[in-house]
Design an enzyme around this catalytic site. Structure first.
Site, mmCIF file in Angstrom:
data_model
loop_
_atom_site.group_PDB
_atom_site.id
_atom_site.type_symbol
_atom_site.label_atom_id
_atom_site.label_comp_id
_atom_site.label_asym_id
_atom_site.label_seq_id
_atom_site.Cartn_x
_atom_site.Cartn_y
_atom_site.Cartn_z
ATOM 1 N NE ARG A 129 36.525 -23.639 -3.792
ATOM 2 C CZ ARG A 129 36.839 -24.381 -2.727
ATOM 3 N NH1 ARG A 129 37.936 -25.123 -2.737
ATOM 4 N NH2 ARG A 129 36.077 -24.376 -1.654
ATOM 5 C CG ASN A 148 37.016 -26.973 0.886
ATOM 6 O OD1 ASN A 148 37.363 -26.117 0.107
ATOM 7 N ND2 ASN A 148 37.753 -27.339 1.935
ATOM 8 N N GLY A 152 37.448 -22.636 2.630
ATOM 9 C CA GLY A 152 37.820 -23.909 2.057
ATOM 10 C C GLY A 152 39.243 -23.927 1.569
ATOM 11 C CB SER A 153 41.807 -25.623 1.293
ATOM 12 O OG SER A 153 41.773 -24.853 2.465
ATOM 13 C CG ASN A 154 41.277 -25.662 -4.519
ATOM 14 O OD1 ASN A 154 40.116 -25.995 -4.351
ATOM 15 N ND2 ASN A 154 41.621 -24.525 -5.095
#
Length: 759
Positions: free
Chosen positions: A508, A479, A210-212
């Site tokens: 998250r 995500n 995933g990512s932010n």
């Protein structure tokens, strides 16, 4: 002496001639200037030159990695590394034979060649230039200039346009078909000798990838211009590593950022007006079809009462020298290839089978999409690029511009399947697949994807039916689905193929909302505050549970010794995953066990309060006993690994650079940590597998972009390179790098004379 003087004079004259003139008349030409950390600045007068320079510079840093990747997509891994060894496909490992069968069968090279003819001329030029640049580096390096890790290996070879087409197709399938490569490669009709290979049914949410990404508009920033924080979580090893570059090409194109192996220009970064980042989307880019088979033949299936033959494809995979090649026949349908996952009940019987239809098969639109994003002058043009091409394969686009607008576009190549169609075409077992994909009835032609006007390919969902939001406040994504990019402005409900709606968000995502709100409550954002935000290393799971755990520890009589030791260690922990934090390793081990316990929270999820629910750890009776048991198990686990309970986190999680251990901050996203690092055990502790990679903070002033960034795992995979670990040390020390974008800044940071290449 006269000859030497003449040569020197000629060299002096040449040095004063502009690069565009000195390289005139060459089919491929580029200038490469390296600055701090080995970042290449590539300048070319045309798109062939851009691809040429990017490929050459990338090969200088990562030749062995890219050469292996070309062998992978050509289906040659078994030949060079043996059929049972592993390949990294997407984000997980697959045996080489399955990998080879998949690429030889599923990548339709004739179709890709035909599709390439219709690509915009500049995309064709970019790809041709990349081939020429890679091959030029091989010639220049010679046998002795190849890095030691792949020197003399037969898989290090010149490439052709086919190699680039296969590699691009692989990148498009990273979050869809590629994750089912083994399931497709090992599907065999009933009665056949099925290969004995472990096959999983992966889910991005389970993989932890995933990512932010954050886009701040004028209402949120100190200077009233837009700002982007990009924090993609990608693998530390393998072809999905990012690589930094700055490209200056024709028509005013100038973009700085990163791309993956084989990417001929930046796909994430900034220009003088716009910055953007990407996060893996929750939208599904494929559908599954349940087939009703012809009772007379399991390689035929029924559609609207009529029998159709599956299309067989026989592929032959070469083995190591002296071993016979392996031949395998796969089958495909109008819905795509047949696949099996026996452990999940997805089998090929005499009555039924399953097929996969992928929206990104044959998607060659991505390069043009990213070129258009790189040319965008505002976020409206970014949205137009992704909406008109539908070329973005599997990521959200989060952008901000110098004018103060912020965009989140969850607009990708997805099947045009409405909620009504998903319901009408569901089979009796569709619910069993809901967490992974939408399952449709393959016995009805009407269950095909709907064609909508204006899409580049029939059956894709038009952008107007997907989610895109522009504001002057802020938007973010970690995500989870399109439903909430800012808690104050939830998005209306769309097709379930775009993700879950009004369901619990990940820790998250919730941490993101909480920390972002706290950040803005303290004042408008600037670079310094953005840096602290990106590397805060807080754990929402810890903040939500440790007070209750402390009560449990103090009120429970006759604690077992392991649990008592755990209680003491967690009491002394600062609830962060800094390299100096003591007790972080214990909480990580504990939460992996505790999070799976049923009835964990007293307050259930409430769609009206998605940021703060579920909450309140349940510690009464048997639930408390199970939590303490999980804590005791975590203590025993660390004891067995010889990790002291109070070990500083940086002593536990680190990267080895030769004999040097570089401490790494950050931790698992499942603990509600924004600076995510998912690590795996090694003999020396834990080492990151994937997580925070290229972190960029990009704003704008009157002169242009102002960008601070760091690439956590550094530019080069060559251990002998000075740029194999330099940025990793900087990341460990939280030392940001102000990226040189202007000519003056580049000149000030140049570490070697510019290199001009041409042919």
């Amino acid at each position: 002496m006269k000859r030497i003087s003449a040569l020197a004079a000629a060299a002096a004259v040449l040095a004063t001639v502009p690069a565009s003139e000195a390289l005139a008349g060459k089919r491929y030409a580029a200038t490469i200037t390296r600055t701090t950390y080995g970042i290449p600045h590539i300048e070319a007068r045309d798109w062939r030159g851009v691809g040429y320079g990017v490929a050459y510079a990338y090969a200088e840093d990562n030749l062995c990695l890219l050469a292996e990747e070309f062998a992978t997509v050509a289906g040659e891994r078994s030949r060079f590394w043996g059929p049972e060894a592993k390949a990294v496909l997407g984000f997980e490992e697959v045996d080489n034979l399955s990998s080879d069968v998949f690429f030889r069968a599923v990548l339709d090279l004739p179709a890709l060649r035909e599709g390439a003819k219709a690509l915009p001329p500049r995309v064709q030029d970019l790809l041709a230039g990349y081939v020429a640049g890679y091959n030029r580096f091989l010639r220049d390096a010679g046998a002795d200039g190849i890095p030691a890790e792949c020197r003399g290996k037969p898989w290090v070879r010149a490439i052709t346009a086919d190699d680039m087409l296969r590699l691009n197709e692989k990148q498009m399938l990273l979050a869809s078909s590629l994750n089912l490569a083994a399931a497709i490669a090992n599907a065999a009709p009933p009665g056949s000798l099925a290969p004995k290979v472990a096959i999983a049914l992966p889910d991005a949410r389970e993989l932890g990838i995933g990512s932010n990404g954050w886009a701040f508009g004028s209402e949120a920033t100190a200077n009233g211009r837009g700002m982007v924080i990009g924090n993609p979580h990608f693998p530390w090893k393998g072809p999905a590593r990012f690589w930094q570059m700055h490209v200056k090409g024709p028509g005013g194109y100038e973009v700085m950022g990163v791309g993956l192996a084989g990417t001929p220009m930046p796909t994430l970064g900034f220009n003088k007006d716009v910055a953007w980042t990407h996060t893996v989307t929750e939208a599904r880019h494929f559908t599954l079809y349940q087939l009703a088979l012809d009772p007379a033949d399991p390689t035929r299936y029924m559609v609207d009462g009529k029998s159709e033959a599956m299309t067989p494809q026989t592929v032959t995979v070469p083995m190591p020298e002296g071993e016979a090649p392996v031949t395998r026949t796969l089958y495909s349908t109008r819905w795509g290839p047949v696949f099996v996952v026996p452990a999940r009940g997805i089998t090929w019987s005499a009555q039924s089978a399953f097929a996969l239809k992928d929206a990104n098969r044959g998607n060659q639109r991505g390069i043009e999409t990213w070129l258009r994003i790189g040319e965008a002058r505002n976020v409206g043009e970014v949205e137009a690029a992704v909406s008109e091409t539908l070329g973005i394969p599997w990521v959200n686009t989060i952008a901000a511009d110098r004018y103060g607008d912020a965009l989140h576009a969850d607009v990708t190549a997805v099947p045009n399947v409405s909620a009504e169609k998903a319901k009408a075409c569901a089979t009796p077992i569709a619910g069993l697949f809901a967490e992974f994909a939408i399952l449709l009835d393959g016995s009805k032609a009407s269950c095909d994807w709907d064609a909508a006007p204006g899409t580049p390919v029939p059956g894709l969902m038009p952008a107007r039916d997907q989610a895109a939001t522009t504001v002057r406040s802020w938007l973010t994504n970690s995500n989870d689905s399109y439903w909430i990019s800012n808690p104050a402005i939830p998005h209306p409900q769309l097709s379930p193929i775009l993700g879950r709606y009004a369901t619990a968000r990940s820790l998250r995502t919730r941490s993101n909302f909480i920390e972002t709100a706290a950040l803005l409550a303290g004042g408008k954002i600037d670079h310094a505050r953005a840096q602290a935000h990106a590397f805060a290393n807080k754990s929402l799971a810890a903040d939500m549970t440790l007070d209750e755990i402390k009560v449990l520890c103090l009120t429970t009589q006759n604690l077992v010794a392991a649990a008592e030791r755990g209680c003491v260690a967690l009491t002394q922990w600062d609830r962060r995953f800094e390299t100096s934090s003591r007790g972080a390793a214990l909480f990580r081990a504990f939460w992996f066990k505790a999070a799976r316990l049923p009835g964990l929270w007293q307050v259930p999820f409430d769609p009206a309060d998605p940021v703060n629910t579920p909450r309140a750890l349940a510690i009464d009776g048997a639930k408390g006993e199970k939590l303490l048991a999980a804590l005791a198990e975590a203590v025993v686990e660390l004891d067995k690994a010889a990790i002291p309970l109070d070990a500083p986190w940086g002593k536990v999680q680190h990267v080895m650079a030769g004999n040097e251990a570089i401490p790494i901050h950050g931790g698992p996203g499942t603990l509600g940590i924004l600076n995510m690092q998912e690590s795996v055990p090694t003999p020396n502790g834990l080492t990151p597998r994937h997580g925070t990679s290229y972190i960029q903070i990009v704003g704008f002033d009157d002169q242009g972009p102002v960008a601070d960034a760091i690439l956590s795992y550094s530019q080069s995979t060559n251990p002998a390179s000075p740029h194999a670990h330099d940025q990793t040390r900087a990341y460990a020390a939280k030392q940001w790098h102000r990226l040189p974008f202007s000519a003056k800044a580049i000149a000030a940071e140049t570490i070697a004379a510019p290199r001009r290449i041409a042919e």
